[in-house]
Write a protein that holds these residues in place. Structure first.
Motif, PDB file in Angstrom:
ATOM      1  N   ALA A  49      52.444  35.267  43.856  1.00 48.96           N
ATOM      2  CA  ALA A  49      51.064  35.677  43.564  1.00 48.96           C
ATOM      3  C   ALA A  49      51.034  37.172  43.338  1.00 48.96           C
ATOM      4  O   ALA A  49      51.814  37.929  43.925  1.00 48.96           O
ATOM      5  N   THR A  50      50.131  37.600  42.469  1.00 41.96           N
ATOM      6  CA  THR A  50      49.931  39.035  42.246  1.00 41.96           C
ATOM      7  C   THR A  50      48.824  39.517  43.188  1.00 41.96           C
ATOM      8  O   THR A  50      48.011  38.721  43.669  1.00 41.96           O
ATOM      9  N   PRO A  51      48.761  40.824  43.425  1.00 44.70           N
ATOM     10  CA  PRO A  51      47.618  41.356  44.180  1.00 44.70           C
ATOM     11  C   PRO A  51      46.333  41.189  43.354  1.00 44.70           C
ATOM     12  O   PRO A  51      46.388  40.879  42.158  1.00 44.70           O
ATOM     13  N   LEU A  52      45.203  41.373  43.985  1.00 42.00           N
ATOM     14  CA  LEU A  52      43.934  41.304  43.256  1.00 42.00           C
ATOM     15  C   LEU A  52      43.900  42.381  42.184  1.00 42.00           C
ATOM     16  O   LEU A  52      44.293  43.521  42.416  1.00 42.00           O
ATOM     17  N   ASP A  53      43.414  42.007  41.009  1.00 42.18           N
ATOM     18  CA  ASP A  53      43.260  43.001  39.951  1.00 42.18           C
ATOM     19  C   ASP A  53      41.883  43.661  40.109  1.00 42.18           C
ATOM     20  O   ASP A  53      41.100  43.268  40.985  1.00 42.18           O
ATOM     21  N   ARG A  71      43.452  37.091  40.851  1.00 46.30           N
ATOM     22  CA  ARG A  71      44.914  37.172  41.008  1.00 46.30           C
ATOM     23  C   ARG A  71      45.563  35.993  40.303  1.00 46.30           C
ATOM     24  O   ARG A  71      44.957  34.934  40.153  1.00 46.30           O
ATOM     25  N   HIS A  72      46.825  36.183  39.870  1.00 44.12           N
ATOM     26  CA  HIS A  72      47.633  35.107  39.287  1.00 44.12           C
ATOM     27  C   HIS A  72      48.457  34.476  40.407  1.00 44.12           C
ATOM     28  O   HIS A  72      49.018  35.183  41.249  1.00 44.12           O
ATOM     29  N   GLY A 118      51.318  45.930  40.093  1.00 45.56           N
ATOM     30  CA  GLY A 118      50.892  44.555  39.831  1.00 45.56           C
ATOM     31  C   GLY A 118      51.984  43.532  40.061  1.00 45.56           C
ATOM     32  O   GLY A 118      51.861  42.389  39.643  1.00 45.56           O
ATOM     33  N   ALA A 134      54.344  40.678  41.439  1.00 45.81           N
ATOM     34  CA  ALA A 134      54.074  39.474  42.220  1.00 45.81           C
ATOM     35  C   ALA A 134      54.935  39.483  43.480  1.00 45.81           C
ATOM     36  O   ALA A 134      56.019  40.057  43.512  1.00 45.81           O
TER      37      ALA A 134
END
Length: 198
Positions: free
Chosen positions: A126-130, A135-136, A187, A189
């Motif tokens: 998962a990526t951090p919140l944009d 998030r992805h 960004g 993951a």
């Protein structure tokens, strides 16, 4: 290299047959007559392995004679390297077209390999919140037909799932994908527990 030179090399490599090879002076017919049955097989096998082009020349010459045909049919094609197998198949095809009965070669056994533990890949990232609060999330699982199935979701903490897609990927594509998603930077993951991704 010419056939006489290749046969001289064969005489050096096969000392037990050298006294029959050298007097033939590179002539395929004389060589066939001077070698016994096992010697013909050894010389033909050596040439097909070590000097395939010259081996093919000898095989084509011997294909005109019954004793030479017997030697050609006695060679274990499965034990030869791939280029030599192809040459021998061509000569066998020629023999068949002349009406000679050529047995079909035994198929080479194929050994199945179980995938290594590292190939039974199952992972989640998962990526951090944009800046928009989304998030992805990716979840990779082995596909029964081979390769991996990649589940991708874009999740917003307030709005829920914004996008959800499923992809099929080969293992090499999955490795490239993992390199991209784990790239360094703000960004990048991070790995998740599988249960969290589910």
């Amino acid at each position: 290299m010419s056939l006489p030179e290749a046969l001289e090399q064969a005489a050096g490599a096969l000392p037990s047959d050298a006294d029959a090879i050298r007097p033939a002076n590179g002539d395929p017919g004389r060589l066939l007559a001077s070698l016994d049955e096992s010697g013909r097989l050894r010389v033909l096998d050596w040439l097909l392995r070590e000097r395939p082009g010259d081996g093919e020349e000898l095989a084509e010459a011997w294909a005109e004679d019954a004793a030479g045909q017997a030697a050609l049919l006695a060679v274990d094609a499965n034990a030869l390297p791939k280029p030599a197998r192809k040459l021998l198949r061509r000569v066998h095809h020629r023999l068949r077209s002349q009406g000679v009965s050529v047995p079909e070669p035994m198929p080479v056994p194929v050994v199945a390999h179980l995938p290594g533990l590292d190939e039974r890949m199952e992972a989640a990232f998962a990526t951090p919140l944009d800046p928009m609060g989304a998030r992805h999330v990716w979840w990779l699982v082995p596909h029964p037909a081979g390769g991996l199935r990649v589940f991708e979701a874009v999740i917003d903490d307030a709005q829920g799932v914004l996008r959800f897609e499923v992809y099929q990927a080969t293992r090499s594509q999955a490795r490239d994908f993992l390199k991209r998603v784990e790239r360094q930077g703000p960004g990048a993951a991070v790995a998740l527990e599988i249960a969290t991704a589910q």
